[in-house]
Design a protein around this motif. Structure first.
Motif, short mmCIF file in Angstrom:
data_model
loop_
_atom_site.label_atom_id
_atom_site.label_comp_id
_atom_site.label_asym_id
_atom_site.label_seq_id
_atom_site.Cartn_x
_atom_site.Cartn_y
_atom_site.Cartn_z
N GLY A 120 0.74 -1.12 0.02
CA GLY A 120 0.09 0.03 -0.18
C GLY A 120 0.82 1.17 -0.12
O GLY A 120 0.33 2.31 0.25
N LYS A 121 2.14 1.34 -0.21
CA LYS A 121 3.02 2.16 -0.01
C LYS A 121 3.91 2.53 -1.29
O LYS A 121 4.80 3.06 -1.25
CB LYS A 121 3.79 2.25 1.10
N LEU A 122 3.54 1.91 -2.26
CA LEU A 122 4.21 1.74 -3.55
C LEU A 122 3.74 2.80 -4.41
O LEU A 122 2.60 3.38 -4.24
CB LEU A 122 4.17 0.25 -4.40
N PRO A 123 4.47 3.56 -5.22
CA PRO A 123 4.05 4.76 -6.02
C PRO A 123 3.27 4.03 -7.11
O PRO A 123 3.53 4.26 -8.37
CB PRO A 123 5.30 5.35 -6.48
N ASP A 124 2.12 3.49 -7.09
CA ASP A 124 1.19 3.02 -8.03
C ASP A 124 0.42 4.04 -8.59
O ASP A 124 0.27 5.04 -8.14
CB ASP A 124 0.33 1.80 -7.37
N LYS A 125 -0.34 3.71 -9.77
CA LYS A 125 -1.01 4.89 -10.48
C LYS A 125 -2.08 4.97 -9.56
O LYS A 125 -2.80 4.06 -9.06
CB LYS A 125 -1.57 4.05 -11.80
N GLY A 126 -2.56 6.29 -9.54
CA GLY A 126 -3.53 6.69 -8.52
C GLY A 126 -3.04 6.77 -6.92
O GLY A 126 -3.96 7.01 -6.12
N SER A 127 -2.01 6.23 -6.62
CA SER A 127 -1.33 6.37 -5.44
C SER A 127 -1.23 7.94 -4.89
O SER A 127 -0.69 8.40 -5.65
CB SER A 127 -0.53 5.21 -5.03
N GLU A 128 -0.98 7.98 -3.61
CA GLU A 128 -0.60 9.09 -3.11
C GLU A 128 0.70 9.33 -3.32
O GLU A 128 1.03 10.25 -3.24
CB GLU A 128 -1.28 9.24 -1.73
N TYR A 129 1.42 8.26 -3.44
CA TYR A 129 2.82 8.39 -3.45
C TYR A 129 3.35 8.59 -4.81
O TYR A 129 4.88 8.33 -4.96
CB TYR A 129 3.35 7.01 -2.90
N GLU A 130 2.41 8.38 -5.66
CA GLU A 130 2.81 8.84 -7.18
C GLU A 130 3.22 10.07 -7.49
O GLU A 130 2.94 11.12 -6.82
CB GLU A 130 1.46 8.29 -8.25
N GLY A 131 4.10 10.30 -8.44
CA GLY A 131 4.64 11.79 -8.84
C GLY A 131 5.95 11.65 -8.38
O GLY A 131 6.82 11.26 -8.88
N PRO A 132 6.17 12.86 -7.46
CA PRO A 132 7.86 12.81 -7.17
C PRO A 132 8.36 11.72 -6.27
O PRO A 132 9.38 11.45 -6.52
CB PRO A 132 7.45 14.14 -5.87
N GLY A 133 7.29 10.85 -5.77
CA GLY A 133 7.60 9.60 -5.12
C GLY A 133 8.02 8.45 -6.12
O GLY A 133 8.45 7.44 -5.78
N GLY A 134 7.65 8.83 -7.51
CA GLY A 134 7.88 7.76 -8.53
C GLY A 134 6.69 7.40 -9.18
O GLY A 134 5.71 8.09 -9.21
N ASP A 135 6.83 6.36 -10.04
CA ASP A 135 5.52 6.15 -10.89
C ASP A 135 5.32 4.42 -10.91
O ASP A 135 6.20 3.83 -9.97
CB ASP A 135 5.53 6.53 -12.44
#
Length: 830
Positions: free
Chosen positions: A188-203
């Motif tokens: 639940g903490k991976l920079p997946d599509k639509g995740s809050e960690y996507e963007g600067p945190g990766g894709d």
């Protein structure tokens, strides 16, 4: 070390002592002088559990007092229990779960610290000072989970750092569980599509790369477990590895759950790396499990677009991998998908499977015949779901199966092969129905089964046709169908002896088979007749046990055809006599089969029954004679009817020897001849005279007597308005002959009832104004009966019944004397 204290040093020394003991045991085991005792596992598990719970208590107490240093020291001591090599994978997992549950408290504390303003980078760096690498990394991953959640650093950078640091533990089991912990902490903490960690945190590509790296390293550790210890423990290690396979497979599940994973990423990035890892590991257990995982966890749409890559990978697996189960599961899964979804255009799935299965059949020497057949069964099931009605594909599969079966002896398959062949032949029945008759290889594959199995498939085919209730309208189709169900209608070399046959089951089967005759229908009488000819050709080879079931319904079906043809012939005659331009019926010369040809067919059929079932044959001939008489409107069928009656008499003379059967046969002859209206007087006289002669030759005198007086009716045929044949003199001769025979029976109690029966026949003819039967004859017969009854001194039931019989007859005469024809009856003196 920063967190090392006296307690920790004591634990470390205890741990080292345990390791020394373990290695000593391994060495002893290698020389065959001893082995680890299973009971020790419980002891070591209890000890480790006690330490974990103790240190967890101290850790939570330190957390409550906000003493982070003490908490990290005790958590490190707790995690040190995971450094053991003494526990089995099952017990190690139990300890791991205890540690995991306790570390959740530490994670919560780190989260609270973040909320209180503490920098996660500081914590992330501080935990790396733990003295041992295993507890250091467990603590690092625990902080790393909160670090990602805090977004103080890019998720992709933290993930990359943790995945690299995890390489520091290379012990197979410890490293495997460590990486499994990493996977759980990053859920639940991976920079997946639509995740809050996507963007600067990766894709999503960073998320995929992280999971694939972790999967690759875990797989290597898992494979290395196979090569630890001595060879004699190989089976044990394989079982242990099997227990841990879910840890590795969890990565594939996580990968398939990524929202950003689309078809393009799967094809370009995911599948090639997965297959490379699977093929390069060269381990049977890993390849078997991981291929199954790939098939099960990823969407079917992905598989349909990457089918060739997956099948190509299957050909590169280790020879000991059970390819059969992988491919069978794969095809069954795609078959279920195809049941409610469209197959992508431009992808010929069957051809791909066919090509690679053929390669496997040619190259796999370790697969037995049953496994190869199971592949064909799965391919057939898949084909019928994805390409319903494509007979060329089905026929190809049967041809391939036939080539596989050439490796074994026909009708001597083992149970596994028999089961697969049964499925191979049964699966098409549900979806193809009568289309199976176009499959050229079907009967040849069927022939490899033993008799019981062949009969079972044949019975399924018959039930399919009968329950479908669809008409059989084609001659060739009927011929093929009966060839397919040959085990039910013909005797075969390997069938059981007659004494071993369950007759109730046999009769049920035959009754189902003959229902096929009723399904043979066609508006064209010529085609329908040809169907019956084909059916008789097959049924005629059924042996004496079967023909009494199969030929009789065929006779009555053909009799119905006679009525149809006769109506058409009558219409044709009327049409020729009264031409009608609107009548489009074909002229007689265009109908190849006429009434006489059908009767010839029926004559041959009944004749075939005679040697085996003479009584049935006699009934059939008489039934045919009656049918002919009814159809003989123009007088052109007399000779045919005469031949049928003659054949019935011949059957009686040549085949029936039992006295009771003879008496019944004479009764049938008399009853039938009395209804036939198509004979000339000469032919009729010949037949009834012959019948009367046979009646007078019956073995038992009472039977003779009754048969002869019944024959009297043949000489008084017809009605008052239609006198077909009446000869009163010969009627009287029959009755007088029967009286003489009855008189011979006077030594038994049966003779008096015979006289009374003859008296009733006298009265019948007297009532019907047969001039040869006078009142004087009746009066004399009554006196004779009374005389016999007076001489009967035995008060038996037979005598009592005879007296009552006579009394009833005399009462009838008295009633007649009071009727409109009373004058004639009053001349009878009783």
């Amino acid at each position: 070390a920063e967190y090392m204290g006296a307690d920790n040093r004591r634990l470390s020394f205890a741990f080292l002592s345990s390791v020394v003991l373990y290695l000593a045991n391994l060495m002893t085991d290698a020389h065959g002088h001893g082995h680890l005792v299973e009971d020790d596992q419980e002891k070591w598990l209890d000890e480790a559990t006690t330490v974990v719970k103790q240190q967890a208590f101290f850790m939570k107490r330190a957390l409550d007092s906000h003493s982070l240093r003490e908490a990290l020291k005790h958590s490190s001591n707790m995690i040190c229990e995971l450094r053991t090599s003494l526990l089995s994978p099952k017990n190690y997992y139990d300890i791991y779960m205890l540690v995991f549950d306790e570390l959740r408290h530490l994670e919560s504390y780190f989260a609270d610290e973040y909320k209180r303003g503490r920098k996660m980078l500081e914590l992330y760096e501080s935990v790396q000072h733990a003295g041992n690498i295993l507890p250091r990394l467990y603590l690092l991953f625990t902080v790393g989970s909160v670090y990602i959640r805090s977004k103080e650093g890019a998720a992709k950078d933290i993930l990359k750092d943790m995945i690299e640091l995890a390489k520091g533990v290379q012990h197979p089991m410890r490293g495997l569980f460590l990486r499994y912990y990493l996977s759980q902490m990053t859920k639940g903490k991976l920079p997946d599509k639509g995740s809050e960690y996507e963007g600067p945190g990766g894709d999503v590509k960073d998320a995929i790369d992280f999971i694939l790296q972790n999967f690759g390293e875990m797989n290597k550790l898992w494979v290395r477990m196979q090569h630890q210890g001595v060879n004699k423990d190989r089976a044990k290690r394989e079982k242990e590895r099997s227990d841990l396979r879910v840890l590795v497979g969890e990565n594939l599940v996580r990968l398939s759950q990524l929202d950003g994973l689309d078809m393009d990423l799967y094809i370009e990035m995911v599948l090639p790396r997965l297959l490379e890892q699977v093929i390069s590991c060269k381990d049977t257990i890993a390849q078997q499990y991981l291929m199954d995982c790939i098939i099960q966890v990823f969407p079917d749409e992905f598989h349909l677009h990457t089918l060739e890559q997956l099948l190509q990978a299957c050909t590169q697996l280790q020879p000991s991998v059970d390819l059969k189960s992988i491919l069978v599961n794969f095809m069954n899964r795609l078959a279920m998908f195809a049941n409610g979804n469209a197959i992508p255009a431009g992808v010929n799935i069957f051809e791909l499977f066919r090509t690679y299965i053929d390669k496997i059949v040619e190259t796999q020497t370790t697969m037995n015949v049953a496994d190869l057949l199971q592949l064909q069964v799965a391919l057939l099931h898949f084909t019928l779901k994805c390409y319903p009605g494509n007979m060329s594909y089905v026929n190809y599969i049967l041809t391939s199966s036939l080539q596989i079966l050439t490796k074994v002896t026909p009708r001597k398959l083992d149970n596994d092969c028999t089961k697969q062949v049964m499925q191979l032949l049964s699966i098409p029945l549900d979806s193809l129905m009568l289309q199976i008759l176009t499959l050229d290889q079907y009967p040849q594959v069927l022939n490899y089964l033993n008799f019981a199995s062949r009969k079972g498939i044949a019975y399924k085919i018959v039930q399919m046709v009968v329950n479908g209730r669809g008409p059989l309208q084609d001659v060739e189709k009927v011929d093929r169908l009966l060839e397919f169900v040959r085990p039910l209608i013909k005797d075969e070399d390997d069938m059981p002896e007659e004494a071993e046959v369950d007759m109730e089951e046999f009769e049920t089967e035959q009754n189902q088979v003959v229902r096929l005759v009723g399904l043979m229908q066609n508006d064209d009488t010529d085609l329908l007749f040809r169907m019956y000819v084909v059916a008789r050709k097959h049924f005629g080879q059924g042996g004496s046990r079967r023909i009494k079931f199969s030929l009789v319904p065929l006779v009555f079906a053909a009799l119905q055809l006679v009525r149809r043809i006769r109506r058409l012939e009558r219409r044709d005659r009327e049409r020729l006599q009264n031409p009608d331009e609107d009548d489009m019926a074909p002229p007689p010369q265009q109908r190849a089969i006429n009434t006489k040809k059908v009767y010839q067919f029926l004559h041959e059929t009944a004749t075939a029954m005679a040697p085996h079932y003479p009584e049935v044959a006699l009934r059939l001939f008489l039934q045919l004679a009656q049918s002919t008489s009814e159809a003989d409107i123009g007088g052109d069928l007399e000779n045919i009817a005469y031949e049928f009656v003659c054949q019935a008499i011949v059957v009686y003379e040549d085949e029936i020897s039992d006295s009771k059967a003879q008496f019944n046969a004479i009764n049938l002859l008399i009853a039938t001849l009395g209804t036939l209206k198509c004979f000339s007087h000469e032919n009729y006289d010949t037949l009834i005279t012959k019948t009367t002669q046979h009646a007078a030759k019956l073995l038992k005198k009472p039977d003779q007597c009754r048969a002869v007086y019944l024959c009297s009716h043949l000489f008084w045929a017809g009605t008052d308005t239609e006198e077909l044949y009446r000869d009163g003199k010969r009627v009287l001769e029959c009755l007088q002959r029967s009286l003489k025979i009855a008189d011979i029976c006077n030594q038994s109690a049966m003779h008096v009832p015979l006289f009374i029966e003859i008296l009733n026949h006298y009265l019948y003819y007297f009532d019907n104004r047969n001039e040869a039967i006078s009142a004087q004859y009746i009066s004399g017969l009554v006196d004779l009966i009374r005389e016999h009854l007076s001489n009967a001194t035995d008060p038996s039931e037979a005598v009592t019944n005879a007296k009552q019989f006579l009394a009833n007859t005399l009462r009838h005469i008295e009633i007649k004397k009071e009727g409109k024809d009373g004058a004639r009856y009053r001349t009878i003196e009783i």
